[in-house]
Design a protein around this motif. Structure first.
Motif, PDB file in Angstrom:
ATOM      1  N   CYS A  29     -65.729  21.325  90.900  1.00 48.64           N
ATOM      2  CA  CYS A  29     -65.829  22.830  90.835  1.00 48.64           C
ATOM      3  C   CYS A  29     -67.013  23.656  90.650  1.00 48.64           C
ATOM      4  N   ASP A  75     -63.203  28.022  88.915  1.00 46.26           N
ATOM      5  CA  ASP A  75     -61.782  27.637  89.024  1.00 46.26           C
ATOM      6  C   ASP A  75     -60.807  28.635  88.734  1.00 46.26           C
ATOM      7  N   GLN A  77     -57.909  30.907  89.743  1.00 49.34           N
ATOM      8  CA  GLN A  77     -56.956  30.757  90.237  1.00 49.34           C
ATOM      9  C   GLN A  77     -56.260  32.265  90.882  1.00 49.34           C
ATOM     10  N   SER A  80     -54.722  34.314  93.842  1.00 50.08           N
ATOM     11  CA  SER A  80     -53.245  34.086  94.802  1.00 50.08           C
ATOM     12  C   SER A  80     -52.127  34.624  94.015  1.00 50.08           C
ATOM     13  N   PHE A  83     -49.783  32.338  92.382  1.00 52.97           N
ATOM     14  CA  PHE A  83     -50.226  31.894  91.209  1.00 52.97           C
ATOM     15  C   PHE A  83     -50.054  32.977  89.984  1.00 52.97           C
ATOM     16  N   GLY A 312     -58.375  25.751 100.660  1.00 53.68           N
ATOM     17  CA  GLY A 312     -58.511  25.248  99.326  1.00 53.68           C
ATOM     18  C   GLY A 312     -59.759  24.280  99.101  1.00 53.68           C
ATOM     19  N   ASP A 335     -61.591  29.180 101.534  1.00 50.73           N
ATOM     20  CA  ASP A 335     -60.711  29.476 100.202  1.00 50.73           C
ATOM     21  C   ASP A 335     -60.584  31.088 100.067  1.00 50.73           C
ATOM     22  N   ASN A 337     -60.874  32.623  97.116  1.00 51.10           N
ATOM     23  CA  ASN A 337     -61.674  33.111  96.126  1.00 51.10           C
ATOM     24  C   ASN A 337     -62.833  33.645  96.403  1.00 51.10           C
ATOM     25  N   TYR A 373     -48.640  26.647  98.059  1.00 48.15           N
ATOM     26  CA  TYR A 373     -49.194  27.820  98.587  1.00 48.15           C
ATOM     27  C   TYR A 373     -48.849  28.031 100.107  1.00 48.15           C
TER      28      TYR A 373
END
Ligand SMILES: [Zn+2]
Length: 393
Positions: A29, A75, A77, A80, A83, A312, A335, A337, A373
């Motif tokens: 990560c 990292d 999360q 989402s 999440f 991801g 991703d 993020n 997901y």
């Protein structure tokens, strides 16, 4: 490289190796700025051993010299909705159950501080977050000024930070000397026998039982099952008050309080060390078949020019590609993020793209690294008028 057959949890010389992956990136990560940096990223071997005395699984050739957690570790999360829903319910549950109102909460390994902020918001609490990857400015919360960030590894040095509860989520699996770590926290609690600790870790029993090889990577040196976690907590002076599986049974939640004498209270969820050894044997016998199936599937997607992409870009992605030994066959990784976009994944030389990129690439297959997901991803793809086949791990 030295093989350590002493179990880091129970201290017995009973570790035997059952699974090996050679030459994998030592981090997954950390975000890298260039393709060159990514390709040159340090690699080493992973050899998982199981302790037949306590059922604990760890990388017996893990080297702590690779610890390099910093602000470049990404990292988070909380981009989402799936999440966030889980995190909110979990935080609400903890605040309610432990009456955390106008209290002080300490989180060891708080990441970017999202969960700590949530607990502080919900209960009007003060928070202390200890984590070398934490960036105070990234805590966007109405109670940000009530949160103290210590951007460092937890150690004895911080044993004054106890508060009314200690939380530690997705951290213990990165710690090699698990018994030492739990003992430091226990000593910090002294005789505060009412102060609860809450731990959340991946359920290693699921990983082994479900052949989830994408969840086995260098960053995670320690793999706990409900039984081996509870046994470690008892051995280091805690009484386990609750064990639970959450998030599609991927996460193991452990609640405990200090105990003055060795607790003998066993939870229903605990499996025996013998059970764990049996699961490990099955894993060892069958994993090559699982890996070969993936190699064939990905090769076929590539040969048929279906432009497979991975959704991801975190640890699971790095582990998936390095374990099956494929990289060119999958051109892109996306991703949600935004802090990851334009950065490179350790070891693979791949630049992380935003999901928007898929509009032009038009993949026919999206390999989703975590099936929880899948629905969320299908919706995002549909909004972009894309309907590729979704294959979820
Ligand atoms: Zn052990």
């Amino acid at each position: 490289m030295s093989v350590n057959d002493t179990c880091p949890s129970c201290g017995q010389k009973r570790m035997s190796v059952f699974y090996e992956v050679a030459n994998i990136p030592v981090h997954s990560c950390l975000m890298l700025k260039s393709r060159d940096e990514s390709v040159a990223f340090p690699r080493d071997d992973l050899k998982l051993g199981v302790c037949d005395a306590c059922g604990f699984v760890s990388n017996v050739v893990f080297d702590e010299k690779y610890y390099a957690y910093s602000a470049a570790y990404e990292d988070q999360q909380s981009f989402s909705p799936t999440f966030n829903k889980f995190a909110l319910q979990l935080a609400q549950g903890i605040v309610e159950k432990h009456g955390l109102r106008d209290k002080r909460v300490v989180e060891i390994g708080c990441g970017k501080g999202d969960f700590l902020a949530l607990v502080c918001e919900l209960g009007g609490n003060d928070g202390v977050g200890i984590d070398p990857t934490c960036v105070k400015e990234r805590i966007k919360s109405s109670v940000a000024d009530r949160i103290t960030v210590i951007a460092d590894y937890y150690s004895e040095k911080y044993s004054d930070y106890v508060g009314d509860m200690i939380m530690c989520r997705h951290t213990l699996e990165h710690i090699y000397r698990t018994n030492d770590f739990m003992s430091i926290i226990r000593r910090s609690l002294k005789d505060r026998m009412e102060t609860a600790v809450f731990f959340e870790i991946p359920d290693g029993l699921r990983v082994i039982r479900d052949m989830a090889f994408e969840d086995i990577y260098y960053e995670h040196c320690s793999y706990f099952s409900p039984g081996s976690a509870a046994r470690l907590f008892r051995q280091t002076g805690y009484r386990v008050t609750d064990l639970a599986l959450e998030y599609d049974d991927q996460y193991l939640l452990v609640e405990a309080i200090p105990n003055g004498w060795p607790s003998s209270q066993i939870h229903d969820l605990e499996e025996s060390p013998e059970d764990m050894v049996r699961y490990v044997d099955e894993y060892s016998k069958n994993i090559e078949t699982t890996l070969n199936r993936w190699r064939e599937d990905v090769t076929r997607m590539y040969d048929e020019r279906r432009r497979p992409v991975i959704w991801g870009s975190g640890s699971k992605c790095v582990a998936f590609l390095t374990t099956i030994g494929m990289n060119e066959e999958i051109e892109y990784v996306v991703d949600i993020n935004p802090h990851r976009h334009g950065k490179f994944i350790p070891g693979l030389g791949k630049e992380i793209k935003s999901p928007e990129f898929l509009k032009q690439y038009d993949p026919q297959v999206v390999i989703v690294m975590n099936r929880i997901y899948a629905d969320e991803i299908r919706e995002l793809l549909a909004e972009m008028k894309l309907a590729p086949e979704i294959v979820a791990l």
